[in-house]
Design a protein around this motif. Structure first.
Motif, PDB file in Angstrom:
ATOM      1  N   GLU A   1     -15.457  -3.363  -6.879  1.00  0.00           N
ATOM      2  CA  GLU A   1     -15.400  -2.634  -8.145  1.00  0.00           C
ATOM      3  C   GLU A   1     -14.502  -3.337  -9.154  1.00  0.00           C
ATOM      4  O   GLU A   1     -14.804  -3.382 -10.346  1.00  0.00           O
ATOM      5  N   PHE A   2     -13.386  -3.887  -8.697  1.00  0.00           N
ATOM      6  CA  PHE A   2     -12.468  -4.583  -9.609  1.00  0.00           C
ATOM      7  C   PHE A   2     -12.998  -5.964  -9.985  1.00  0.00           C
ATOM      8  O   PHE A   2     -12.956  -6.365 -11.148  1.00  0.00           O
ATOM      9  N   LEU A   3     -13.505  -6.701  -8.998  1.00  0.00           N
ATOM     10  CA  LEU A   3     -13.927  -8.074  -9.239  1.00  0.00           C
ATOM     11  C   LEU A   3     -15.238  -8.181 -10.010  1.00  0.00           C
ATOM     12  O   LEU A   3     -15.567  -9.260 -10.502  1.00  0.00           O
ATOM     13  N   GLN A   4     -15.991  -7.079 -10.102  1.00  0.00           N
ATOM     14  CA  GLN A   4     -17.268  -7.119 -10.805  1.00  0.00           C
ATOM     15  C   GLN A   4     -17.207  -6.447 -12.173  1.00  0.00           C
ATOM     16  O   GLN A   4     -18.244  -6.125 -12.751  1.00  0.00           O
ATOM     17  N   THR A   5     -16.016  -6.263 -12.712  1.00  0.00           N
ATOM     18  CA  THR A   5     -15.897  -5.756 -14.069  1.00  0.00           C
ATOM     19  C   THR A   5     -16.331  -6.838 -15.055  1.00  0.00           C
ATOM     20  O   THR A   5     -16.315  -8.030 -14.727  1.00  0.00           O
ATOM     21  N   PRO A   6     -16.724  -6.472 -16.273  1.00  0.00           N
ATOM     22  CA  PRO A   6     -17.184  -7.486 -17.240  1.00  0.00           C
ATOM     23  C   PRO A   6     -16.149  -8.588 -17.499  1.00  0.00           C
ATOM     24  O   PRO A   6     -16.509  -9.763 -17.625  1.00  0.00           O
ATOM     25  N   LEU A   7     -14.874  -8.221 -17.582  1.00  0.00           N
ATOM     26  CA  LEU A   7     -13.845  -9.231 -17.835  1.00  0.00           C
ATOM     27  C   LEU A   7     -13.765 -10.237 -16.693  1.00  0.00           C
ATOM     28  O   LEU A   7     -13.700 -11.455 -16.921  1.00  0.00           O
ATOM     29  N   MET A   8     -13.796  -9.749 -15.447  1.00  0.00           N
ATOM     30  CA  MET A   8     -13.705 -10.656 -14.311  1.00  0.00           C
ATOM     31  C   MET A   8     -14.957 -11.526 -14.194  1.00  0.00           C
ATOM     32  O   MET A   8     -14.873 -12.705 -13.831  1.00  0.00           O
TER      33      MET A   8
ATOM     34  N   GLU B   1       0.852  -1.189   0.000  1.00  0.00           N
ATOM     35  CA  GLU B   1       0.000   0.000   0.000  1.00  0.00           C
ATOM     36  C   GLU B   1       0.889   1.240   0.000  1.00  0.00           C
ATOM     37  O   GLU B   1       1.400   1.669   1.050  1.00  0.00           O
ATOM     38  N   PRO B   2       1.113   1.855  -1.178  1.00  0.00           N
ATOM     39  CA  PRO B   2       1.976   3.042  -1.244  1.00  0.00           C
ATOM     40  C   PRO B   2       1.474   4.208  -0.403  1.00  0.00           C
ATOM     41  O   PRO B   2       2.280   5.046   0.032  1.00  0.00           O
ATOM     42  N   LEU B   3       0.167   4.282  -0.149  1.00  0.00           N
ATOM     43  CA  LEU B   3      -0.369   5.423   0.602  1.00  0.00           C
ATOM     44  C   LEU B   3       0.181   5.476   2.022  1.00  0.00           C
ATOM     45  O   LEU B   3       0.248   6.557   2.626  1.00  0.00           O
TER      46      LEU B   3
ATOM     47  N   GLN C   1      -1.912  -0.812  -7.909  1.00  0.00           N
ATOM     48  CA  GLN C   1      -2.806   0.010  -7.101  1.00  0.00           C
ATOM     49  C   GLN C   1      -2.761  -0.337  -5.613  1.00  0.00           C
ATOM     50  O   GLN C   1      -2.881   0.533  -4.765  1.00  0.00           O
ATOM     51  N   GLY C   2      -2.631  -1.621  -5.298  1.00  0.00           N
ATOM     52  CA  GLY C   2      -2.671  -2.051  -3.908  1.00  0.00           C
ATOM     53  C   GLY C   2      -3.593  -3.247  -3.745  1.00  0.00           C
ATOM     54  O   GLY C   2      -4.493  -3.482  -4.563  1.00  0.00           O
ATOM     55  N   THR C   3      -3.394  -4.001  -2.666  1.00  0.00           N
ATOM     56  CA  THR C   3      -4.204  -5.189  -2.424  1.00  0.00           C
ATOM     57  C   THR C   3      -5.676  -4.838  -2.250  1.00  0.00           C
ATOM     58  O   THR C   3      -6.563  -5.602  -2.636  1.00  0.00           O
ATOM     59  N   TRP C   4      -5.940  -3.700  -1.648  1.00  0.00           N
ATOM     60  CA  TRP C   4      -7.336  -3.293  -1.435  1.00  0.00           C
ATOM     61  C   TRP C   4      -8.088  -3.219  -2.756  1.00  0.00           C
ATOM     62  O   TRP C   4      -9.262  -3.605  -2.841  1.00  0.00           O
ATOM     63  N   TRP C   5      -7.432  -2.746  -3.826  1.00  0.00           N
ATOM     64  CA  TRP C   5      -8.089  -2.612  -5.120  1.00  0.00           C
ATOM     65  C   TRP C   5      -8.261  -3.983  -5.789  1.00  0.00           C
ATOM     66  O   TRP C   5      -9.293  -4.268  -6.387  1.00  0.00           O
ATOM     67  N   ALA C   6      -7.260  -4.856  -5.650  1.00  0.00           N
ATOM     68  CA  ALA C   6      -7.328  -6.177  -6.273  1.00  0.00           C
ATOM     69  C   ALA C   6      -8.444  -7.023  -5.680  1.00  0.00           C
ATOM     70  O   ALA C   6      -8.944  -7.944  -6.332  1.00  0.00           O
TER      71      ALA C   6
ATOM     72  N   LEU D   1       4.746 -13.517  -2.799  1.00  0.00           N
ATOM     73  CA  LEU D   1       3.712 -13.647  -1.767  1.00  0.00           C
ATOM     74  C   LEU D   1       3.300 -12.289  -1.219  1.00  0.00           C
ATOM     75  O   LEU D   1       2.148 -12.098  -0.801  1.00  0.00           O
ATOM     76  N   TYR D   2       4.203 -11.341  -1.249  1.00  0.00           N
ATOM     77  CA  TYR D   2       3.920  -9.993  -0.762  1.00  0.00           C
ATOM     78  C   TYR D   2       2.722  -9.390  -1.499  1.00  0.00           C
ATOM     79  O   TYR D   2       1.893  -8.703  -0.916  1.00  0.00           O
ATOM     80  N   TYR D   3       2.624  -9.667  -2.800  1.00  0.00           N
ATOM     81  CA  TYR D   3       1.535  -9.120  -3.608  1.00  0.00           C
ATOM     82  C   TYR D   3       0.390 -10.108  -3.822  1.00  0.00           C
ATOM     83  O   TYR D   3      -0.754  -9.707  -4.009  1.00  0.00           O
ATOM     84  N   MET D   4       0.683 -11.419  -3.818  1.00  0.00           N
ATOM     85  CA  MET D   4      -0.301 -12.424  -4.233  1.00  0.00           C
ATOM     86  C   MET D   4      -1.122 -13.004  -3.099  1.00  0.00           C
ATOM     87  O   MET D   4      -2.131 -13.661  -3.348  1.00  0.00           O
TER      88      MET D   4
END
Length: 290
Positions: free
Chosen positions: A221-228, A81-83, A212-217, A132-135
């Motif tokens: 909003e991210f998981l309900q995009t048409p592609l996902m 989280e860069p913030l 963007q950060g783990t919160w966004w992944a 693992l830090y990101y995944m």
């Protein structure tokens, strides 16, 4: 950015932040939020709402507060989280190199497909510290779990079960076709759900976590995009094929008891022993001839 204040001022600011945090989550879980799929009245008990707010507060604090005299947080700067200044620590690069060497060794000693792919490839894909830090907590984790746990230990358990049933009826002749269909359905279904859904979703989530950060992944909003949404639906064919294989295996096992999984064998009637004549004939046969 750290703000230096006196002890009394710092405590006052922290206390006010805790109260604001508790009020926010109490409002979210009591009144509901459609964007978070949280219905109204999900949690209304004041005591439990206070405990929930405290949990969110202190878990956030340990992930963003540096250890005394150190440059990393209590959770080794995880999640990303860069913030709040959470960046990968330098020592994870060293352990990542060591993990790559272990990956090569693991691949070298793998003796089966799912051991190689599920436990080896997908396992070491997520286990190096920098990965693992990101995944962690994204879809690459269940990708490894599904393929390694069932692909290795599940298949081994099925094999041991069938071996035991075989030894219980050593004289019986099995019909192998249902087992063959079950084998291919389970394996192809597991591969399909992994490659068509879990793997691409996990890769896209990892990319989002890095940028963007783990919160966004993990956000709605991210998981309900048409592609996902499309990638999640692509898991259905593999799941259905896997379920068909499981049903075929169960059908075969029941058939071992009822008989439909066994080859029918003709009962051969024993032939009557021909009557022996001459010196070797029994005395009663000789008397009948006379």
């Amino acid at each position: 950015m750290a703000v230096h204040r006196g002890p009394a001022g710092g405590l006052a600011v922290r206390a006010e932040a805790m109260r604001a945090n508790a009020a926010h989550y109490a409002d979210v879980f009591s009144k509901g939020r459609s964007a978070y799929a949280i219905p109204e009245g999900a949690l209304t008990n004041p005591r439990k709402l206070a405990d929930l707010g405290a949990f969110f507060w202190w878990t956030s604090w340990v992930t963003s507060t540096n250890r005394p005299g150190d440059t990393v947080s209590y959770t080794q700067n995880w999640p990303h989280e860069p913030l709040v200044g959470n960046q990968p620590a330098s020592d994870v690069l060293l352990w990542s190199l060591a993990s790559v060497l272990l990956l090569i060794a693991g691949v070298g000693i793998s003796v089966a497909f799912w051991n190689l792919v599920g436990a080896g490839l997908f396992g070491f894909l997520i286990n190096p510290p920098i990965a693992l830090y990101y995944m962690q907590g994204l879809n690459l984790t269940p990708l490894h779990g599904h393929t390694a746990l069932f692909g290795v230990y599940g298949m081994l358990g099925i094999a041991l079960m069938l071996f035991s049933f075989r030894m219980m009826q050593p004289e019986a002749k099995w019909r192998p076709r249902p087992l063959a269909w079950a084998f291919w359905s389970i394996n192809v279904g597991l591969m399909a759900m992994s490659v068509m859904s879990l793997l691409p979703i996990g890769v896209l989530q990892t990319k989002a976590a890095i940028e963007q950060g783990t919160w966004w992944a993990r956000s709605a909003e991210f998981l309900q995009t048409p592609l996902m949404d499309m990638l999640r639906w692509l898991r259905v064919p593999g799941d259905v094929l896997f379920a068909v294989g499981a049903v075929l295996l169960a059908w075969f096992l029941v058939g071992l008891k009822t008989g439909w999984s066994l080859e029918r064998t003709e009962v051969v009637q024993p032939q009557a022993e021909p009557e022996r004549l001459g010196a070797a004939a029994p005395a009663h046969a000789i008397l009948r001839r006379r």
